[in-house]
Write an enzyme that holds these catalytic residues in place. Structure first.
Site, mmCIF file in Angstrom:
data_model
loop_
_atom_site.group_PDB
_atom_site.id
_atom_site.type_symbol
_atom_site.label_atom_id
_atom_site.label_comp_id
_atom_site.label_asym_id
_atom_site.label_seq_id
_atom_site.Cartn_x
_atom_site.Cartn_y
_atom_site.Cartn_z
ATOM 1 C CB SER A 158 -92.932 30.192 19.732
ATOM 2 O OG SER A 158 -93.301 29.849 21.337
ATOM 3 C CB SER A 206 -95.129 32.119 22.672
ATOM 4 O OG SER A 206 -93.828 32.654 22.183
ATOM 5 C CE LYS A 260 -94.967 26.769 21.497
ATOM 6 N NZ LYS A 260 -95.011 27.885 22.488
#
Lengths: 572, 572
Positions: B214, B238, B139
């Site tokens: 996310s 997330s 990420k």
């Protein structure tokens, strides 16, 4: 100030002195109930430690000077009865109160519970739990159902919790007997013990010195053997300072290992610098008994902030072929800011010299890393609200500010009302410092170091916390053990020493400073050259490990004591 | 706003759209470097999952559909080369970008490192570490030395950390190959993935649905098998929302087990609600490999906020005489606030029915306890500064507020600038709630529950976080596993349902609501009665354990899957 922190019950028409008097009268009444009665002591000697033996029976003296691990073993085997042990401690605790002013109340239910436990053992043929019949003393701000918990604030005199602190429930389930509650300073944020409720708790070995704090009532009580195991709390040295000053054992465990639910204090919900609970006791075995009993009870089930980390009983050090342990000890002679007083350095020197001859032990010097910055961080995080809860709690009753409350809240220069972002910034500095410090360890196992610059401090002088608060900031387990006593013949001040900075000068001057002869809350300046200023004071040392290595620190201390014996002192 | 959070480098004369375009161009350039080149896809199908097989070689398809545990084993034995595996994932990741918009860049150094590792293995005859040659995706806001880390804020486009996040150093030491970085939403605080840098990351199985967030770039990339193991972060769902929406595995571990040092984000230093890092991967074995590798590296030495809790490999459940495990599973059908959509309830029902026939397994219903209050607590603690850092970071570049940034910061009603005492009060409410919840467990081992009310949400609709944020508040480990897919023939909306409250109505209406056909950042209203709104969406479930019981949760899921097999889906 959040409304729940001052109870509606305080009536401004009540004078704080009236409340204090009432609290003292209550305490005295609970002591009056002790049988046989405890004689009054008209002339308080400088050194109280010699008194109990002269006023208690030989059996009482012997019982109260037995360490907690031996007591539970003898209680479990019915060699001793709980009633017999409890009453001996009640008597010695009552005496300790008269000598050093360490008690807030004796609990009238203790003997009844002792009788119940004796009966239980007879009926069931086995103890109710691992602490069956063991009397335990408790610092006042640890909640007891139905009793006041004032945390040192007169305005809180009528706060009564409706249930026990979690730790007490576990200890009771294990068979403990709660029989005495002990003094603490105003705000709980001194490393001495001075409140407007009860005045000053003095040192059993020299009443001109402090018993330390904030768990100073515990320290003095255990130091006088009015208790063999007590519960203290520590956010900057509050277990270790009284343990050290009174010549007993104290452990500041790593955070989140022991139950903390149910303490009366300001700033509840604060978690930047986490307070911990821990034992003050007469033996290393007592430290282990306390830790193991609590952790074996799986306190994390009721209190999910705690870690489900079992108490490790397996050896934490490798054993060499010859049976010795491999152990690397770093010695921190000085924290780089304040030089310790002569008896402290002597204690370190003697231990280091003996350790250097122990097979398997490697000694190195520890280079302290920015300990002054560590103090800036921790003292900035102690009171993120600018100390407003403490100020409000003091001022709500009109009680005067005690000198060391003023010091920690108004004189360090670091107490400021922070915004959320400021607090996060200090938290990041804390974490960065922790990460930097972690790198210093290499393959060092434990750090041996002073507990304070002094043996025990003169009253109202303990304004340098960093030998203990350092390890709170880092959240390291830190164990205090008694080593020796001040020896006025050898512990001579180095007259030509040039202090490195203002803090160093302050502490250096204390070696020679004016001192005050202290009765309970009565001060008078006396001869600054009195050679007895620090006479008899216990000298203790601190052994520190990495975070969560509580077991390792205890095992290292056991090994050190086993190998070098003296100068580790017992004092009784 | 603390000065360090916006770097001086941002020039207000730069238009945010120019910066976004530059970022997209950079990404595209890194994908253009892949050999053989990845063809453009002119007409994007509703379901992208079918495409890779048609455009990749059979070997590439097979390699990228192999789970990470098998890959490391084949890499270690030289059955596969790191270069071969890495290039297959580079090609499939490049393709995934064209299909679902999940990549921020491919790393040009990956093939070089793969070649180095192949060479190392040949020369030394053994792998460099437990992840030797395994490609891992990351990420974007997890710091990589020398690369931008913008955390979804255009104003942060030029932030370049000077060292890797701790977790990356460990993974690299273990032999991993970092080859791809993935998308995240503006603020990181959506459970979808929509930023002004890259637009919307869409669901591989139905582009009209969200990939979740996310860590939505990771979710979509792993969902399309452009990665077999990626790193996500989770403070409210997330990791789990993208794992669930893309039909893969995701674990939100208990806090302070995995390294967190080196993340770009707002509110650094905040510790009331602790974010965690965790895996998104194609298999349960991948989850274990990730956890074990990281924890075996003893990350607590470098990062002392972590717990020295080894990864437990011994069985966490007792085995009965017949070889089965004794396991009590509580099923939470509904959180008492919002009723899950039909496919979610069906997945739970099918699993529960099958489990009821498994020897050793006891099933009970879980009664949710004040989950709406839990949301009030966590959403009050998420942004103690009133969201000022997020607002400043958005507004510094002039980029528009994405709809779900507005939702979480401006529309929940709970985001307020708190004083220190307010924050402590919310922290105490958090702890009280945790203690109350802890009491509900009894002898339940794990809770099986939905991951969200929906299978995967329609874009910009994921405004109900509580099926995941609930476990963040409690700091429980929570594992997501894929179960089935939406089946339009059976997952029929209950037309007569009367919602319990506004949130329930909002989520219920989503079953039938207007939906939007979404290209990358292009919206258009379409037929609300389109039966294909949720077509093909993976349906996943969540298994939750007590704090620090990460290993137990994984073992329970292994056992469940072993015993009931289907409907647990693989999708490839």
């Amino acid at each position: 100030m959040a409304p729940q922190l001052i109870r509606a019950g305080f009536s401004p028409s009540l004078n704080w002195e009236v409340i204090a008097k009432k609290s003292q009268d209550h305490r005295d009444a609970t002591i009056l109930s002790v049988q046989p009665p405890i004689p009054d002591i008209s002339a308080l000697p400088l050194d109280s430690s010699l008194v109990p033996k002269s006023l208690l029976t030989a059996e009482e003296t012997s019982l109260t000077e037995t360490d907690p691990a031996s007591l539970v073993s003898k209680l479990a085997s019915e060699e001793l009865s709980a009633v017999q042990v409890t009453n001996a401690f009640r008597r010695r605790a009552g005496l300790a109160q008269k000598l050093v002013n360490c008690i807030t109340e004796l609990l009238p239910t203790a003997l009844e519970r002792a009788a119940f436990l004796d009966d239980y053992l007879k009926t069931n043929g086995k103890p109710i739990g691992p602490l069956h019949g063991l009397p335990i003393s408790v610092k006042e701000h640890i909640n007891m159902k139905g009793l006041t918990c004032n945390a040192g604030f007169v305005a809180w005199h009528d706060r009564v919790p409706d249930r026990n602190a979690h730790i007490l429930d576990i200890l009771l389930d294990a068979g403990a007997i709660l029989y005495a509650r002990t003094t603490q300073p105003q705000t709980l944020m001194h490393i001495e013990t001075d409140s407007n409720f009860y005045g000053v708790t003095v040192n059993p070995f020299n009443r001109n010195l402090s018993a330390g704090g904030s768990s100073g009532g515990e320290g003095a009580l255990v130091g006088l053997r009015g208790s063999c195991l007590g519960i203290g709390t520590d956010i900057g040295g509050s277990i270790r300072s009284p343990a050290a000053n009174n010549g007993v054992y104290g452990l500041r465990p790593t955070s989140y290992r022991l139950p903390m639910e149910g303490l009366s204090a300001t700033m509840l919900g604060q978690e930047q610098i986490v307070p911990v609970i821990g034992p003050i006791t007469t033996s290393l075995a007592g430290v282990k008994l306390f830790m193991k009993t609590l952790i074996d009870a799986k306190p994390w089930i009721r209190e999910p902030s705690l870690l489900p980390l079992p108490w490790r009983t397996e050896p934490q050090f490798p054993t060499l072929a010859d049976g010795s342990k491999k152990l690397k000890i770093a010695i921190m002679w000085d924290d780089g800011v304040v030089q310790p007083h002569p008896p402290v350095t002597r204690a370190l020197r003697v231990v280091a010299d003996k350790l250097s001859a122990v097979e398997g032990v490697t000694l190195v010097d520890w280079t302290p890393y920015k300990h002054d910055w560590a103090w800036t961080i921790i003292s900035s995080l102690y009171f993120c609200d600018g100390g407003s809860e403490e100020a409000a709690a003091i001022e709500a009753s009109g009680e005067p500010w005690r000198p060391l409350s003023k010091f920690i809240l108004k004189e360090t220069g670091n107490v400021k009302k922070l915004g959320i972002r400021d607090m996060w910034d200090w938290t990041m500095k804390r974490d960065e410092y922790r990460a930097e410090y972690s790198k210093l360890w290499g393959n060092v196992d434990v750090i041996l170091c002073p507990v304070a610059p002094w043996a025990a401090p003169l009253h109202d002088t303990a304004k340098y916390w960093c030998y203990t608060s350092q390890w709170n900031l880092l959240d390291y387990p830190a164990l205090v053990a008694p080593v020796t006593k001040v020896d006025l013949a050898v512990d001579v001040v180095e007259q030509t020493y040039v202090p490195k900075n203002e803090k160093d000068k302050y502490c250096y001057d204390l070696c020679k400073w004016r001192m005050r002869a202290v009765g309970i809350d009565r001060y008078a300046d006396i001869d600054k050259d009195n050679p007895e200023n620090y006479a008899n004071a216990p000298v203790s040392l601190q052994l520190v490990g990495r975070r969560y290595e509580d077991e390792k620190v205890i095992e290292a201390m056991e090994y050190i004591q086993e190998k070098i014996g003296s100068p580790f002192a017992k004092f009784y």
